[in-house]
Design a protein around this motif. Structure first.
Motif, PDB file in Angstrom:
ATOM      1  N   ASP A  57      -4.682   7.197   6.495  1.00 15.81           N
ATOM      2  CA  ASP A  57      -4.438   5.890   7.110  1.00 15.81           C
ATOM      3  C   ASP A  57      -4.262   6.132   8.604  1.00 15.81           C
ATOM      4  O   ASP A  57      -3.334   6.827   9.023  1.00 15.81           O
ATOM      5  N   SER A  83       9.254   0.310   5.529  1.00 15.68           N
ATOM      6  CA  SER A  83       9.519   1.740   5.447  1.00 15.68           C
ATOM      7  C   SER A  83      10.976   1.955   5.024  1.00 15.68           C
ATOM      8  O   SER A  83      11.864   1.219   5.442  1.00 15.68           O
ATOM      9  N   GLU A 121      -0.554   4.130   1.264  1.00 14.52           N
ATOM     10  CA  GLU A 121      -0.487   4.748   2.603  1.00 14.52           C
ATOM     11  C   GLU A 121       0.860   5.452   2.806  1.00 14.52           C
ATOM     12  O   GLU A 121       1.623   5.104   3.704  1.00 14.52           O
ATOM     13  N   PRO A 122       1.187   6.426   1.968  1.00 12.76           N
ATOM     14  CA  PRO A 122       2.484   7.085   2.130  1.00 12.76           C
ATOM     15  C   PRO A 122       2.544   7.932   3.395  1.00 12.76           C
ATOM     16  O   PRO A 122       1.581   8.631   3.721  1.00 12.76           O
ATOM     17  N   HIS A 138       2.629  -3.818   2.888  1.00 13.57           N
ATOM     18  CA  HIS A 138       3.580  -2.718   3.083  1.00 13.57           C
ATOM     19  C   HIS A 138       4.967  -3.301   2.819  1.00 13.57           C
ATOM     20  O   HIS A 138       5.362  -4.260   3.490  1.00 13.57           O
ATOM     21  N   ARG A 189      -4.305  -7.959   4.972  1.00 11.41           N
ATOM     22  CA  ARG A 189      -2.903  -7.549   4.790  1.00 11.41           C
ATOM     23  C   ARG A 189      -2.032  -8.796   4.672  1.00 11.41           C
ATOM     24  O   ARG A 189      -2.105  -9.690   5.515  1.00 11.41           O
ATOM     25  N   GLY A 245       2.957   1.983   2.201  1.00  6.19           N
ATOM     26  CA  GLY A 245       3.887   3.118   2.122  1.00  6.19           C
ATOM     27  C   GLY A 245       5.272   2.616   1.750  1.00  6.19           C
ATOM     28  O   GLY A 245       5.401   1.614   1.064  1.00  6.19           O
ATOM     29  N   LYS A 267       0.391   8.461  11.384  1.00  3.85           N
ATOM     30  CA  LYS A 267       1.417   8.153  12.394  1.00  3.85           C
ATOM     31  C   LYS A 267       2.739   8.870  12.115  1.00  3.85           C
ATOM     32  O   LYS A 267       3.502   9.151  13.020  1.00  3.85           O
ATOM     33  N   ALA A 315      -0.436   8.480   5.885  1.00  3.14           N
ATOM     34  CA  ALA A 315      -0.240   7.726   7.135  1.00  3.14           C
ATOM     35  C   ALA A 315      -0.033   8.706   8.292  1.00  3.14           C
ATOM     36  O   ALA A 315       1.057   9.252   8.490  1.00  3.14           O
ATOM     37  N   PHE A 331       7.809   4.875   0.527  1.00  3.36           N
ATOM     38  CA  PHE A 331       8.482   5.811  -0.384  1.00  3.36           C
ATOM     39  C   PHE A 331       9.304   6.826   0.395  1.00  3.36           C
ATOM     40  O   PHE A 331       8.827   7.395   1.367  1.00  3.36           O
TER      41      PHE A 331
HETATM   42  C1  LIG Z   1       0.499   0.233   8.075  1.00 10.06           C
HETATM   43  C2  LIG Z   1       1.425   1.338   7.686  1.00 10.06           C
HETATM   44  N1  LIG Z   1       1.084   2.124   6.657  1.00 10.06           N
HETATM   45  C3  LIG Z   1       1.864   3.155   6.266  1.00 10.06           C
HETATM   46  C4  LIG Z   1       3.034   3.444   6.927  1.00 10.06           C
HETATM   47  C5  LIG Z   1       3.849   4.607   6.444  1.00 10.06           C
HETATM   48  O1  LIG Z   1       5.038   4.180   5.918  1.00 10.06           O
HETATM   49  P1  LIG Z   1       6.062   5.207   5.251  1.00 10.06           P
HETATM   50  O2  LIG Z   1       6.217   6.350   6.161  1.00 10.06           O
HETATM   51  O3  LIG Z   1       7.300   4.428   5.050  1.00 10.06           O
HETATM   52  O4  LIG Z   1       5.472   5.623   3.938  1.00 10.06           O
HETATM   53  C6  LIG Z   1       3.451   2.631   7.985  1.00 10.06           C
HETATM   54  C7  LIG Z   1       4.710   2.887   8.682  1.00 10.06           C
HETATM   55  O5  LIG Z   1       5.104   2.231   9.609  1.00 10.06           O
HETATM   56  C8  LIG Z   1       2.618   1.552   8.394  1.00 10.06           C
HETATM   57  O6  LIG Z   1       2.944   0.762   9.416  1.00 10.06           O
END
Ligand SMILES: Cc1ncc(COP(=O)(O)O)c(C=O)c1O
Length: 449
Positions: free
Chosen positions: A107, A219, A293-294, A216, A173, A255, A88, A86, A257
């Motif tokens: 992701d 988080s 999507e970790p 998901h 989703r 995600g 972001k 992920a 984890f």
């Molecule tokens: C769509 C999606 N995927 C993956 C993640 C990543 O989540 P995490 O960092 O908890 O693994 C997020 C986090 O907000 C998300 O919104």
């Protein structure tokens, strides 16, 4: 200034319109830990180097070995699940390059994230555009750059996608029980199971292909059973699809984890539950590909932040609440001003509900006999909300001393700003000689001279 200045505004990303214009250095500088040097050795040397250059900017050290170890742990424990990192969570060049070297998928949540990943030479089939609410221009961008796999959770999104990306491979989703997570995402995203069949039908009417289901669990998930429930829910949607004549082939377990060692539920426990649920609801002969999507899992523990004390005030306490009447509890409070804070790397303290606790420690060796003082650590800006810790008991610091904070890789750099003109922390990726050779990293990183 004594007033709270409001929410943290992320710094603008240094990217522009097209893949060609994306700012990403062709190569990324890296330090190799040879001759048995450890990360701590590297930090100590860096602190000395910066000190002699009168440079007191904060910096991160990133252990690429740490990311590699996480990947190996993932592959051992979740062999059926391909990770799509992920972006972001931490979009630093050093991290994305490492993920690419590890051959993970990505992701992406926006056009800019897609640009960043494509600019590394990653092929579009390794990207899932995993945001259910997408600006039209971002969908168009995905379409023209071959990014076909994307999530949706409502009819309006289907209408947008049908207008500008008719060949998209859609992933529905669903909202799942995320009550055990620190950040609940199903409050904002995900179709309810009751509306799933209708959405699958609508996609068909619009001539769109739905290839799978995603969720998901939120988080910072604290209960492994959340994954089992969510996988069972996804199975129900697959069964609905089957009744409608759909052959879906992708399950995306999202995600959630943790990325630190002393978390409530260990990764191994999550894995056991996930593997069991996959065996029950999506056995290997179902032909369904499983991805995840970790985000924080990969990067959190790989980053250590080094922050410098650039100012200090000693406040005489009128009444020392903590004093037990002995000499070891002096009646004064130390105020230290660090060069990084809540508008910078430590914005996670306000913006990341899963990261509420940080434990700064002195970069130098501390003797057990040293006297401790009640200390408040402030960030560098003029805002009083910019307080890193309210009260910690540490030996006396001087201007120029350094503090270290571990587990700083997730939702930190990407949320930091340059409020008040304080720059974002510099990043030093380091790697062991062994990992350097094993992953043949010379093709994607420059050795720092
Ligand atoms: C769509 C999606 N995927 C993956 C993640 C990543 O989540 P995490 O960092 O908890 O693994 C997020 C986090 O907000 C998300 O919104």
């Amino acid at each position: 200034m004594e007033e709270h200045m409001g929410h943290v505004i992320p710094a603008p990303v240094t990217t522009k319109g097209s893949v060609e214009q994306v700012w990403f250095p062709k190569n990324c500088d890296i330090d190799i830990l040879d001759n048995g040097r450890t990360i701590r050795d590297f930090i100590d040397i860096k602190i000395k180097e910066l000190g002699s250059a009168d440079n007191d900017e904060p910096f991160y050290v990133v252990s690429l070995d740490g990311i590699f170890e996480k990947h190996l742990r993932w592959r051992t424990n979740l062999p059926r699940v391909k990770p799509f990192y992920a972006v972001k969570c931490n979009n630093e060049a050093a991290v994305l390059r490492m993920m690419s070297a590890l051959d993970t998928g990505f992701d992406c949540a926006s056009k800019v994230e897609i640009q960043l990943v494509l600019s590394l030479g990653v092929t579009p089939d390794k990207i899932i555009y995993a945001h259910t609410t997408k600006p039209l221009s971002h969908i168009k961008y995905a379409c023209t750059h071959g990014v076909d796999t994307m999530t949706f959770d409502c009819e309006d999104e289907l209408l947008k996608i049908s207008r500008c990306h008719a060949k998209a491979r859609l992933v529905l989703r669903i909202a799942v029980d995320d009550s055990a997570s620190k950040i609940r995402l199903s409050l904002k995203f995900g179709a309810r199971l009751e509306s799933a069949a209708q959405l699958l039908c609508r996609a068909g009417e619009l001539g769109l292909e739905v290839i799978g289901v995603s969720f998901h669990v939120g988080s910072g998930c604290t209960q492994s059973s959340a994954f089992k429930l969510a996988i069972a829910d996804a199975r129900r949607v697959f069964d609905m699809g089957k009744l409608l004549g759909l052959q879906m082939s992708l399950l995306d377990i999202g995600g959630g984890f943790s990325g630190i060692e002393d978390c409530l539920v260990e990764f191994e426990e999550f894995s056991e539950v996930i593997n069991g649920a996959l065996e029950e609801f999506f056995p290997p002969d179902s032909g369904v590909q499983i991805i995840a999507e970790p985000g924080r899992y990969y990067v959190d523990s790989a980053f250590t932040l080094a922050a410098n004390v650039f100012a200090k005030r000693v406040i005489a306490d009128d009444m020392d609440e903590h004093s037990d009447g002995e000499d070891s509890s002096p009646d004064r409070t130390m105020m230290y001003y660090l060069n990084d804070g809540l508008y910078g790397s430590l914005s996670c303290l306000i913006n990341d509900a899963a990261h509420t606790n940080i434990e700064p420690y002195l970069a130098r060796v501390v003797e057990s006999s040293e006297q401790r003082f009640r200390s408040v650590l402030w960030g560098p800006t003029c805002d009083s909300i910019d307080k890193v810790t309210d009260s910690c008991w540490i030996p006396e610091l001087n201007v120029g001393d350094w503090l270290l904070i571990d587990n700083m890789g997730a939702y930190s750099i990407c949320l930091s700003t340059d409020f008040n003109g304080f720059e974002r922390a510099h990043i030093y990726p380091v790697v062991s000689t062994k990992t350097w050779h094993t992953l043949n990293l010379s093709e994607i990183y420059n050795i720092r001279q």
